[in-house]
Design a protein around this motif. Structure first.
Motif, PDB file in Angstrom:
ATOM      1  N   TYR A  42      -9.879   9.171 -54.205  1.00  0.00           N
ATOM      2  CA  TYR A  42      -9.998   9.799 -55.523  1.00  0.00           C
ATOM      3  C   TYR A  42      -9.861   8.759 -56.630  1.00  0.00           C
ATOM      4  N   ARG A  43      -8.935   7.828 -56.473  1.00  0.00           N
ATOM      5  CA  ARG A  43      -8.763   6.794 -57.487  1.00  0.00           C
ATOM      6  C   ARG A  43      -9.963   5.848 -57.526  1.00  0.00           C
ATOM      7  N   LEU A  44     -10.592   5.657 -56.384  1.00  0.00           N
ATOM      8  CA  LEU A  44     -11.770   4.793 -56.349  1.00  0.00           C
ATOM      9  C   LEU A  44     -13.001   5.471 -56.929  1.00  0.00           C
ATOM     10  N   LEU A  45     -13.120   6.779 -56.748  1.00  0.00           N
ATOM     11  CA  LEU A  45     -14.356   7.468 -57.116  1.00  0.00           C
ATOM     12  C   LEU A  45     -14.235   8.356 -58.345  1.00  0.00           C
ATOM     13  N   GLY A  46     -13.015   8.771 -58.708  1.00  0.00           N
ATOM     14  CA  GLY A  46     -12.858   9.644 -59.864  1.00  0.00           C
ATOM     15  C   GLY A  46     -13.358  11.046 -59.630  1.00  0.00           C
ATOM     16  N   SER A  47     -13.588  11.407 -58.382  1.00  0.00           N
ATOM     17  CA  SER A  47     -14.083  12.737 -58.029  1.00  0.00           C
ATOM     18  C   SER A  47     -13.416  13.167 -56.741  1.00  0.00           C
ATOM     19  N   LEU A  48     -12.715  14.297 -56.782  1.00  0.00           N
ATOM     20  CA  LEU A  48     -12.059  14.771 -55.568  1.00  0.00           C
ATOM     21  C   LEU A  48     -13.088  15.239 -54.541  1.00  0.00           C
ATOM     22  N   ALA A  49     -14.175  15.829 -55.009  1.00  0.00           N
ATOM     23  CA  ALA A  49     -15.225  16.257 -54.088  1.00  0.00           C
ATOM     24  C   ALA A  49     -15.808  15.056 -53.334  1.00  0.00           C
ATOM     25  N   GLU A  50     -16.110  13.980 -54.070  1.00  0.00           N
ATOM     26  CA  GLU A  50     -16.651  12.782 -53.417  1.00  0.00           C
ATOM     27  C   GLU A  50     -15.601  12.115 -52.542  1.00  0.00           C
ATOM     28  N   ALA A  51     -14.338  12.182 -52.963  1.00  0.00           N
ATOM     29  CA  ALA A  51     -13.261  11.595 -52.154  1.00  0.00           C
ATOM     30  C   ALA A  51     -13.142  12.313 -50.812  1.00  0.00           C
ATOM     31  N   GLU A  52     -13.194  13.626 -50.857  1.00  0.00           N
ATOM     32  CA  GLU A  52     -13.129  14.401 -49.615  1.00  0.00           C
ATOM     33  C   GLU A  52     -14.310  14.084 -48.710  1.00  0.00           C
ATOM     34  N   ASP A  53     -15.489  13.932 -49.317  1.00  0.00           N
ATOM     35  CA  ASP A  53     -16.674  13.597 -48.517  1.00  0.00           C
ATOM     36  C   ASP A  53     -16.521  12.223 -47.863  1.00  0.00           C
ATOM     37  N   ALA A  54     -15.960  11.258 -48.617  1.00  0.00           N
ATOM     38  CA  ALA A  54     -15.789   9.910 -48.071  1.00  0.00           C
ATOM     39  C   ALA A  54     -14.807   9.916 -46.904  1.00  0.00           C
ATOM     40  N   VAL A  55     -13.724  10.658 -47.045  1.00  0.00           N
ATOM     41  CA  VAL A  55     -12.730  10.731 -45.977  1.00  0.00           C
ATOM     42  C   VAL A  55     -13.305  11.452 -44.772  1.00  0.00           C
ATOM     43  N   GLN A  56     -14.072  12.510 -45.024  1.00  0.00           N
ATOM     44  CA  GLN A  56     -14.708  13.234 -43.923  1.00  0.00           C
ATOM     45  C   GLN A  56     -15.675  12.325 -43.167  1.00  0.00           C
ATOM     46  N   GLU A  57     -16.413  11.497 -43.913  1.00  0.00           N
ATOM     47  CA  GLU A  57     -17.348  10.574 -43.269  1.00  0.00           C
ATOM     48  C   GLU A  57     -16.600   9.543 -42.430  1.00  0.00           C
ATOM     49  N   ALA A  58     -15.462   9.056 -42.928  1.00  0.00           N
ATOM     50  CA  ALA A  58     -14.659   8.104 -42.156  1.00  0.00           C
ATOM     51  C   ALA A  58     -14.175   8.741 -40.853  1.00  0.00           C
ATOM     52  N   CYS A  59     -13.742   9.988 -40.938  1.00  0.00           N
ATOM     53  CA  CYS A  59     -13.289  10.700 -39.732  1.00  0.00           C
ATOM     54  C   CYS A  59     -14.445  10.922 -38.763  1.00  0.00           C
ATOM     55  N   ALA A  60     -15.617  11.227 -39.310  1.00  0.00           N
ATOM     56  CA  ALA A  60     -16.790  11.423 -38.455  1.00  0.00           C
ATOM     57  C   ALA A  60     -17.141  10.135 -37.718  1.00  0.00           C
ATOM     58  N   ARG A  61     -17.014   8.996 -38.401  1.00  0.00           N
ATOM     59  CA  ARG A  61     -17.301   7.714 -37.755  1.00  0.00           C
ATOM     60  C   ARG A  61     -16.266   7.411 -36.669  1.00  0.00           C
ATOM     61  N   TRP A  62     -15.030   7.853 -36.893  1.00  0.00           N
ATOM     62  CA  TRP A  62     -13.997   7.671 -35.870  1.00  0.00           C
ATOM     63  C   TRP A  62     -14.397   8.404 -34.594  1.00  0.00           C
ATOM     64  N   TYR A  63     -14.822   9.655 -34.743  1.00  0.00           N
ATOM     65  CA  TYR A  63     -15.171  10.448 -33.566  1.00  0.00           C
ATOM     66  C   TYR A  63     -16.556  10.113 -33.025  1.00  0.00           C
ATOM     67  N   ALA A  64     -17.335   9.349 -33.779  1.00  0.00           N
ATOM     68  CA  ALA A  64     -18.624   8.901 -33.253  1.00  0.00           C
ATOM     69  C   ALA A  64     -18.436   7.805 -32.218  1.00  0.00           C
ATOM     70  N   MET A  65     -17.266   7.167 -32.214  1.00  0.00           N
ATOM     71  CA  MET A  65     -16.977   6.141 -31.212  1.00  0.00           C
ATOM     72  C   MET A  65     -16.584   6.809 -29.891  1.00  0.00           C
ATOM     73  N   SER A  66     -16.754   6.071 -28.821  1.00  0.00           N
ATOM     74  CA  SER A  66     -16.335   6.597 -27.520  1.00  0.00           C
ATOM     75  C   SER A  66     -14.810   6.647 -27.450  1.00  0.00           C
ATOM     76  N   ARG A  67     -14.303   7.384 -26.488  1.00  0.00           N
ATOM     77  CA  ARG A  67     -12.851   7.465 -26.316  1.00  0.00           C
ATOM     78  C   ARG A  67     -12.261   6.077 -26.069  1.00  0.00           C
ATOM     79  N   GLN A  68     -12.951   5.281 -25.276  1.00  0.00           N
ATOM     80  CA  GLN A  68     -12.467   3.926 -24.981  1.00  0.00           C
ATOM     81  C   GLN A  68     -12.412   3.081 -26.247  1.00  0.00           C
ATOM     82  N   GLN A  69     -13.438   3.203 -27.087  1.00  0.00           N
ATOM     83  CA  GLN A  69     -13.459   2.442 -28.335  1.00  0.00           C
ATOM     84  C   GLN A  69     -12.306   2.859 -29.244  1.00  0.00           C
ATOM     85  N   ARG A  70     -12.038   4.168 -29.319  1.00  0.00           N
ATOM     86  CA  ARG A  70     -10.939   4.632 -30.164  1.00  0.00           C
ATOM     87  C   ARG A  70      -9.596   4.133 -29.642  1.00  0.00           C
ATOM     88  N   GLU A  71      -9.432   4.144 -28.331  1.00  0.00           N
ATOM     89  CA  GLU A  71      -8.167   3.696 -27.747  1.00  0.00           C
ATOM     90  C   GLU A  71      -7.955   2.194 -27.953  1.00  0.00           C
TER      91      GLU A  71
END
Length: 311
Positions: A31-60
């Motif tokens: 939010y401090r980087l973007l000045g928009s809570l909607a965009e901040a939520e989208d950015a965090v959601q995208e980061a989480c999506a990239r986390w789960y896009a990795m294989s289980r081994q990669q995450r571990e």
């Protein structure tokens, strides 16, 4: 030679608790980087999506999921900031960061937002509207380096990995951002919130009474009012400057909007005002004070930025 088998579905995800525990910190940063809570939520959601896009081994194999998520979310914000500069050049009128209510005045959230802003963003001085407006003047790299280091205390070595520059270069970026803050916000004597609230209350009462003389007396002679309608709501296309011009402008707004109700509200953690008409929040105003007078007014009228204020 045996191959490693993928962990079974009953084995807990090593990063799941981190995702839950780090969400507020990630939203705070975004939010401090973007000045928009909607965009901040989208950015965090995208980061989480990239986390789960990795294989289980990669995450571990990730040594610190929290640090990984912070790095990815910050890089996403850096990319968004780069494109936002071009988008805001096409924005209709002035652009003001999205204002946030506090938890006591939360009315309804954006679908899927997951709670009120006070549960998502820490409302401290680094989300003060005046502070966020200065952040808007920084380059994307300056903003990321300054926010991560000066606000969240990340070492420059970590910031460098996110921005893609050397630690020394990031130190210079943060220093440049610091100078912008000092230039735009000269040191003032500490003021208690009750005193700020009193000044805003008197401004509200003078506005309701259409008392131009009282309004002028509460405004700094060189005060500036900036309005953000985004082309979706009526707003002055350029900042209005001067105490008397501002006073006459806002009294004129009241004449054009009969039935408008002014409410004292916390805006990004500081005393502000919200205007409602027909049960709908149509304007949220944040204030910057200089001494005993109002020097800045930021009036957000773009309905896309007011969804969290009800109506």
């Amino acid at each position: 030679m045996t191959s490693r088998t993928e962990p079974g579905p009953d084995r807990p995800d090593p990063g799941l608790s981190v995702l839950v525990g780090e969400r507020r910190q990630l939203i705070d940063i975004a939010y401090r980087l973007l000045g928009s809570l909607a965009e901040a939520e989208d950015a965090v959601q995208e980061a989480c999506a990239r986390w789960y896009a990795m294989s289980r081994q990669q995450r571990e194999a990730v040594e610190s999921p929290g640090a990984w998520l912070t790095t990815v979310a910050s890089r996403i914000c850096l990319d968004v900031l780069g494109s936002a500069r071009a988008r805001r050049e096409r924005y209709v009128g002035e652009w003001i960061p999205e204002p946030l209510p506090d938890g006591t005045q939360w009315l309804h959230g954006r679908p899927g937002a997951g709670g009120d802003p006070a549960d998502l963003v820490t409302l401290d001085e680094s989300v003060d509207m005046a502070f966020l407006v200065v952040l808007e003047s920084m380059t994307p790299a300056e903003r990321v380096a300054f926010v991560l280091h000066d606000v969240f205390q990340y070492p420059f070595a970590d910031v460098a990995a996110i921005v893609g520059r050397t630690p020394a270069a990031c130190r210079q970026l943060a220093s440049s951002g610091r100078r912008r803050i000092r230039a735009a916000r000269p040191p003032v004597a500490p003021r208690v919130r009750e005193e700020e609230a009193r000044i805003i209350r008197e401004f509200k009462q003078a506005w309701e009474a259409k008392d131009i003389a009282a309004l002028v007396g509460l405004l700094d002679p060189d005060a500036t009012m900036t309005a953000d309608g985004g082309g979706l709501a009526g707003a002055a296309p350029r900042p209005v400057t001067g105490a008397e011009r501002i006073a006459r402008y806002i009294v004129g707004i009241g004449d054009l909007a009969p039935g408008m109700e002014l409410l004292e509200r916390s805006v990004n953690g500081r005393p502000g005002l919200a205007a409602r008409r027909g049960g709908v929040t149509v304007t949220v105003a944040a204030f910057g004070l200089s001494g005993e007078r109002i020097a800045q007014i930021w009036a957000v009228r773009n309905p896309e930025k007011l969804g969290r204020w009800g109506g």
